[in-house]
Design an enzyme around this catalytic site. Structure first.
Site, PDB file in Angstrom:
ATOM      1  CG  PHE A  25      -1.866   1.079   1.378  1.00  0.00           C
ATOM      2  CD1 PHE A  25      -2.969   1.151   0.550  1.00  0.00           C
ATOM      3  CD2 PHE A  25      -1.704   2.040   2.361  1.00  0.00           C
ATOM      4  CE1 PHE A  25      -3.896   2.180   0.698  1.00  0.00           C
ATOM      5  CE2 PHE A  25      -2.616   3.071   2.521  1.00  0.00           C
ATOM      6  CZ  PHE A  25      -3.725   3.142   1.683  1.00  0.00           C
ATOM      7  CB  SER A  93       2.963  -4.591   3.300  1.00  0.00           C
ATOM      8  OG  SER A  93       2.261  -3.773   4.197  1.00  0.00           O
ATOM      9  CG  MET A  94      -2.696  -4.100   0.336  1.00  0.00           C
ATOM     10  SD  MET A  94      -3.230  -2.595  -0.497  1.00  0.00           S
ATOM     11  CE  MET A  94      -2.140  -2.565  -1.936  1.00  0.00           C
ATOM     12  CG  ASP A 194       6.525  -4.377  10.270  1.00  0.00           C
ATOM     13  OD1 ASP A 194       6.216  -3.178  10.100  1.00  0.00           O
ATOM     14  OD2 ASP A 194       6.288  -5.259   9.432  1.00  0.00           O
ATOM     15  CG  HIS A 224       6.565  -2.842   6.722  1.00  0.00           C
ATOM     16  ND1 HIS A 224       5.759  -3.910   7.085  1.00  0.00           N
ATOM     17  CD2 HIS A 224       6.016  -2.314   5.592  1.00  0.00           C
ATOM     18  CE1 HIS A 224       4.759  -4.008   6.227  1.00  0.00           C
ATOM     19  NE2 HIS A 224       4.891  -3.063   5.325  1.00  0.00           N
TER      20      HIS A 224
END
Length: 259
Positions: A25, A93-94, A194, A224
């Protein structure tokens, strides 16, 4: 709008094993480009698309939502399935949530899933304010470049468009409900430190999927964006090993995968 330098999509025609990589994202393919090139150099067919609204300017993302982002990776997956004998999905992530939804929806068409610091929820009190706040405030501070490695930079927006963030929150709820439909072998790698996605998201995913072949790896040296961080090489090597275990003929540099 012109694409930001480094944020271009990446595609490579390789052997009969394909991998779809999904970025995060407000990020871009740049965060996964070294991973994509690593797999391509070892003979795999690789697709790393640029999600709609990403890689240009945050105002463009304000006009998009989860349906647009998912539709893009769904199209790329279908093209890989037509082209390859075996297909794997992966994401950061996303992008991890996108990969998991693809796995839930496409079943046996996907041979395995690799996710790095996968996101499952928008956390904090601000999440509950999103439905209203997005009509009054356009953006929040950006989340890009959470990298421990000195000099590490992620090509992404310095603002989070709140309309898009509201859509992301809706998407996470949908994916969470669908996680029990994920049955494929799963490799999940996550960073204890993260500052964008807490480890509880990985724990939630591991607790809800129906996969029996599951491996969890901790990325102790990274934040992250671990694909650009100290543990990047480990991510690349572990993912190749995972794919090679499930698809014969994968793993040697410059060889056609399973051809």
């Amino acid at each position: 709008m012109p694409v930001l330098p480094g944020a271009e999509p990446f595609r490579h025609e390789g052997g009969e094993t394909g991998v779809l990589l999904c970025h995060g994202f407000t990020g871009s393919p740049q965060s996964l480009r070294p991973w994509a090139e690593y797999l391509a150099e070892r003979g795999l067919t690789v697709s790393l698309p640029l999600l709609p609204g990403h890689g240009t300017r945050w105002e463009d993302m304000q006009l998009t939502g989860w349906q647009d982002w998912y539709a893009e990776v769904d199209r790329e997956l279908r093209a890989l399935v037509d082209r390859c004998e075996r297909v794997f999905v992966a994401g950061l992530s996303m992008g991890g949530a996108l990969a998991l939804r693809l796995a839930a929806k496409h079943g046996d068409a996907i041979s395995g899933v690799v996710v790095v610091n996968p996101a499952n929820k928008v956390h904090g009190l601000s999440a509950y304010a999103l439905p209203v706040a997005r009509h009054f405030v356009r953006t929040a501070p950006g989340i890009a470049s959470d990298i421990a490695k000195e000099g590490g930079v992620e090509v992404g927006y310095d603002k989070v468009p709140l309309h898009a963030a509201h859509s992301l929150r809706t998407f996470f709820r949908i994916v969470d409900r669908e996680l029990p439909q994920v049955t494929q072998p799963l490799l999940l790698l996550h960073s204890p430190q993260d500052h964008v996605v807490p480890p509880v998201d990985s724990a939630r995913i591991l607790g809800r999927v129906s996969s029996r072949d599951v491996r969890e790896i901790l990325l102790e040296q990274s934040y992250h964006v671990a694909t650009l961080d100290h543990d990047a090489d480990r991510i690349f090597e572990e993912s190749l090993s995972f794919i090679g275990r499930l698809a014969t003929g994968v793993g040697k540099e410059g060889t056609a995968a399973g051809g």
